[in-house]
Motif scaffolding. Structure first.
Motif, PDB file in Angstrom:
ATOM      1  N   ASP A  89     -40.991  74.200  26.429  1.00 46.26           N
ATOM      2  CA  ASP A  89     -40.661  75.549  25.970  1.00 46.26           C
ATOM      3  C   ASP A  89     -41.889  76.364  25.568  1.00 46.26           C
ATOM      4  O   ASP A  89     -41.924  76.951  24.494  1.00 46.26           O
ATOM      5  CB  ASP A  89     -39.633  75.463  24.833  1.00 46.26           C
ATOM      6  CG  ASP A  89     -38.324  74.871  25.310  1.00 46.26           C
ATOM      7  OD1 ASP A  89     -37.590  75.580  26.016  1.00 46.26           O
ATOM      8  OD2 ASP A  89     -38.042  73.694  25.009  1.00 46.26           O
TER       9      ASP A  89
ATOM     10  N   HIS B 235     -42.777  79.053  27.296  1.00 48.38           N
ATOM     11  CA  HIS B 235     -42.296  80.419  27.513  1.00 48.38           C
ATOM     12  C   HIS B 235     -43.426  81.441  27.659  1.00 48.38           C
ATOM     13  O   HIS B 235     -43.397  82.511  27.048  1.00 48.38           O
ATOM     14  CB  HIS B 235     -41.337  80.848  26.398  1.00 48.38           C
ATOM     15  CG  HIS B 235     -40.002  80.177  26.472  1.00 48.38           C
ATOM     16  ND1 HIS B 235     -39.027  80.566  27.374  1.00 48.38           N
ATOM     17  CD2 HIS B 235     -39.478  79.124  25.779  1.00 48.38           C
ATOM     18  CE1 HIS B 235     -37.957  79.796  27.219  1.00 48.38           C
ATOM     19  NE2 HIS B 235     -38.208  78.906  26.268  1.00 48.38           N
TER      20      HIS B 235
ATOM     21  N   HIS C 227     -35.682  73.820  21.252  1.00 42.09           N
ATOM     22  CA  HIS C 227     -36.840  74.304  20.489  1.00 42.09           C
ATOM     23  C   HIS C 227     -36.951  73.657  19.107  1.00 42.09           C
ATOM     24  O   HIS C 227     -37.577  74.219  18.214  1.00 42.09           O
ATOM     25  CB  HIS C 227     -36.801  75.825  20.336  1.00 42.09           C
ATOM     26  CG  HIS C 227     -36.902  76.573  21.624  1.00 42.09           C
ATOM     27  ND1 HIS C 227     -37.724  77.664  21.774  1.00 42.09           N
ATOM     28  CD2 HIS C 227     -36.307  76.414  22.830  1.00 42.09           C
ATOM     29  CE1 HIS C 227     -37.613  78.141  23.008  1.00 42.09           C
ATOM     30  NE2 HIS C 227     -36.753  77.380  23.658  1.00 42.09           N
TER      31      HIS C 227
ATOM     32  N   LEU D 175     -42.072  79.099  20.375  1.00 46.85           N
ATOM     33  CA  LEU D 175     -40.835  79.721  19.892  1.00 46.85           C
ATOM     34  C   LEU D 175     -39.998  78.695  19.125  1.00 46.85           C
ATOM     35  O   LEU D 175     -38.885  78.374  19.513  1.00 46.85           O
ATOM     36  CB  LEU D 175     -40.027  80.287  21.058  1.00 46.85           C
ATOM     37  CG  LEU D 175     -40.582  81.522  21.737  1.00 46.85           C
ATOM     38  CD1 LEU D 175     -39.856  81.792  23.052  1.00 46.85           C
ATOM     39  CD2 LEU D 175     -40.502  82.722  20.822  1.00 46.85           C
TER      40      LEU D 175
ATOM     41  N   SER E 178     -41.080  73.218  20.306  1.00 48.91           N
ATOM     42  CA  SER E 178     -41.758  74.279  21.044  1.00 48.91           C
ATOM     43  C   SER E 178     -43.030  74.684  20.312  1.00 48.91           C
ATOM     44  O   SER E 178     -43.008  74.867  19.093  1.00 48.91           O
ATOM     45  CB  SER E 178     -40.850  75.502  21.181  1.00 48.91           C
ATOM     46  OG  SER E 178     -41.553  76.577  21.770  1.00 48.91           O
TER      47      SER E 178
ATOM     48  N   LYS F   6     -37.535  76.802  16.763  1.00 51.08           N
ATOM     49  CA  LYS F   6     -36.259  77.095  16.113  1.00 51.08           C
ATOM     50  C   LYS F   6     -35.996  76.094  14.987  1.00 51.08           C
ATOM     51  O   LYS F   6     -34.873  75.959  14.511  1.00 51.08           O
ATOM     52  CB  LYS F   6     -35.130  77.098  17.145  1.00 51.08           C
ATOM     53  CG  LYS F   6     -35.257  78.257  18.117  1.00 51.08           C
ATOM     54  CD  LYS F   6     -34.117  78.329  19.090  1.00 51.08           C
ATOM     55  CE  LYS F   6     -34.325  79.497  20.043  1.00 51.08           C
ATOM     56  NZ  LYS F   6     -33.309  79.543  21.090  1.00 51.08           N
TER      57      LYS F   6
ATOM     58  N   HIS G 103     -40.345  84.310  29.411  1.00 50.42           N
ATOM     59  CA  HIS G 103     -40.084  84.530  27.988  1.00 50.42           C
ATOM     60  C   HIS G 103     -38.597  84.487  27.670  1.00 50.42           C
ATOM     61  O   HIS G 103     -38.178  83.894  26.685  1.00 50.42           O
ATOM     62  CB  HIS G 103     -40.685  85.881  27.588  1.00 50.42           C
ATOM     63  CG  HIS G 103     -40.488  86.217  26.153  1.00 50.42           C
ATOM     64  ND1 HIS G 103     -39.435  86.969  25.724  1.00 50.42           N
ATOM     65  CD2 HIS G 103     -41.200  85.900  25.066  1.00 50.42           C
ATOM     66  CE1 HIS G 103     -39.512  87.105  24.409  1.00 50.42           C
ATOM     67  NE2 HIS G 103     -40.570  86.474  23.992  1.00 50.42           N
TER      68      HIS G 103
ATOM     69  N   ARG H 162     -33.571  86.723  25.243  1.00 55.75           N
ATOM     70  CA  ARG H 162     -33.026  86.455  23.912  1.00 55.75           C
ATOM     71  C   ARG H 162     -34.095  85.995  22.919  1.00 55.75           C
ATOM     72  O   ARG H 162     -33.809  85.788  21.741  1.00 55.75           O
ATOM     73  CB  ARG H 162     -31.911  85.419  23.996  1.00 55.75           C
ATOM     74  CG  ARG H 162     -32.398  84.061  24.430  1.00 55.75           C
ATOM     75  CD  ARG H 162     -31.268  83.055  24.461  1.00 55.75           C
ATOM     76  NE  ARG H 162     -31.814  81.813  24.948  1.00 55.75           N
ATOM     77  CZ  ARG H 162     -31.284  81.067  25.876  1.00 55.75           C
ATOM     78  NH1 ARG H 162     -30.148  81.433  26.421  1.00 55.75           N
ATOM     79  NH2 ARG H 162     -31.847  79.963  26.256  1.00 55.75           N
ATOM     80  N   ASN H 163     -35.328  85.821  23.394  1.00 50.97           N
ATOM     81  CA  ASN H 163     -36.410  85.356  22.523  1.00 50.97           C
ATOM     82  C   ASN H 163     -37.196  86.529  21.954  1.00 50.97           C
ATOM     83  O   ASN H 163     -37.378  87.539  22.624  1.00 50.97           O
ATOM     84  CB  ASN H 163     -37.360  84.443  23.306  1.00 50.97           C
ATOM     85  CG  ASN H 163     -36.666  83.193  23.793  1.00 50.97           C
ATOM     86  OD1 ASN H 163     -35.915  82.574  23.058  1.00 50.97           O
ATOM     87  ND2 ASN H 163     -36.901  82.833  25.041  1.00 50.97           N
ATOM     88  N   ARG H 164     -37.699  86.364  20.732  1.00 52.31           N
ATOM     89  CA  ARG H 164     -38.545  87.393  20.145  1.00 52.31           C
ATOM     90  C   ARG H 164     -39.855  87.466  20.939  1.00 52.31           C
ATOM     91  O   ARG H 164     -40.307  86.475  21.488  1.00 52.31           O
ATOM     92  CB  ARG H 164     -38.799  87.117  18.670  1.00 52.31           C
ATOM     93  CG  ARG H 164     -39.507  85.806  18.410  1.00 52.31           C
ATOM     94  CD  ARG H 164     -39.806  85.585  16.936  1.00 52.31           C
ATOM     95  NE  ARG H 164     -40.030  84.230  16.584  1.00 52.31           N
ATOM     96  CZ  ARG H 164     -41.057  83.465  16.990  1.00 52.31           C
ATOM     97  NH1 ARG H 164     -41.965  83.961  17.789  1.00 52.31           N
ATOM     98  NH2 ARG H 164     -41.171  82.227  16.591  1.00 52.31           N
TER      99      ARG H 164
END
Length: 180
Positions: free
Chosen positions: A8, A10, A131, A151, A148, A153, A39, A42-44
């Motif tokens: 991940d 990204h 993540h 990103l 990750s 989580k 990326h 839905r990811n910042r």
């Protein structure tokens, strides 16, 4: 044998570079559990999002990299990587161990992973996708999710990777070098 394990990324070029410089430079092999460049909506947004730069770093990596395709790894992304983005599952024999690498989006439950690990006689089953980090033994298999580096989580937000060295798996905070 020393194996770097990541998932991940990204498209986070600087996070890959940090993992490589600190941990993977001396590795014999790098296993990537998918979601390499894209990326995802839905990811910042990350300040170092640079999929072209990350692709260049992976393409020029002197350490062999094996990548299992994740749900965000498109054919378009794969065209800029000079090494194959494997099928959703990669079967690796390394250091006398059977290692399965998958992103995890096609086998999300522990039950599905257990069945696959047992069928393939996996010593180590690596996945990504969520993540967050996982390191646990179930039956004859060690299940690892390195989390990750870009990103996270995790509840604590730590950016993580993993290493397999001298038969020991370690999950590492990329920023503090703490073994979790």
């Amino acid at each position: 044998m020393k194996i770097g394990i990541i998932s991940d990324t990204h498209g986070a070029e600087q996070r890959w570079e940090k993992a490589y410089e600190k941990y993977f430079r001396q590795a014999d092999l790098i296993l990537h559990a998918g979601d390499v460049l894209y990326h995802g909506p839905r990811n910042r947004m990350m300040p170092d999002y640079n999929p072209a730069g990350l692709a260049e770093k992976i393409n020029n990596c002197p350490v062999p990299v094996i990548i299992a395709r994740g749900n965000c790894d498109s054919e378009v992304d794969a065209t800029v990587l000079e090494l194959p983005v494997q099928a959703p599952y990669a079967y690796v024999w390394a250091d006398g161990r059977r290692i399965i690498v998958t992103h995890g989006h096609l086998a999300e439950s522990d039950t599905a992973k257990d069945v696959m690990a047992q069928h393939l006689k996996a010593d180590i089953f690596i996945s990504g996708h969520i993540h967050t980090t996982v390191l646990q033994r179930r039956g004859n298999t060690v299940f690892l999710n390195p989390g990750s580096p870009s990103l996270s989580k995790r509840a604590d937000g730590r950016s993580t990777i993993a290493m397999l060295e001298d038969g020991q798996l370690r999950v590492i905070d990329l920023d503090t070098d703490e073994i979790l």
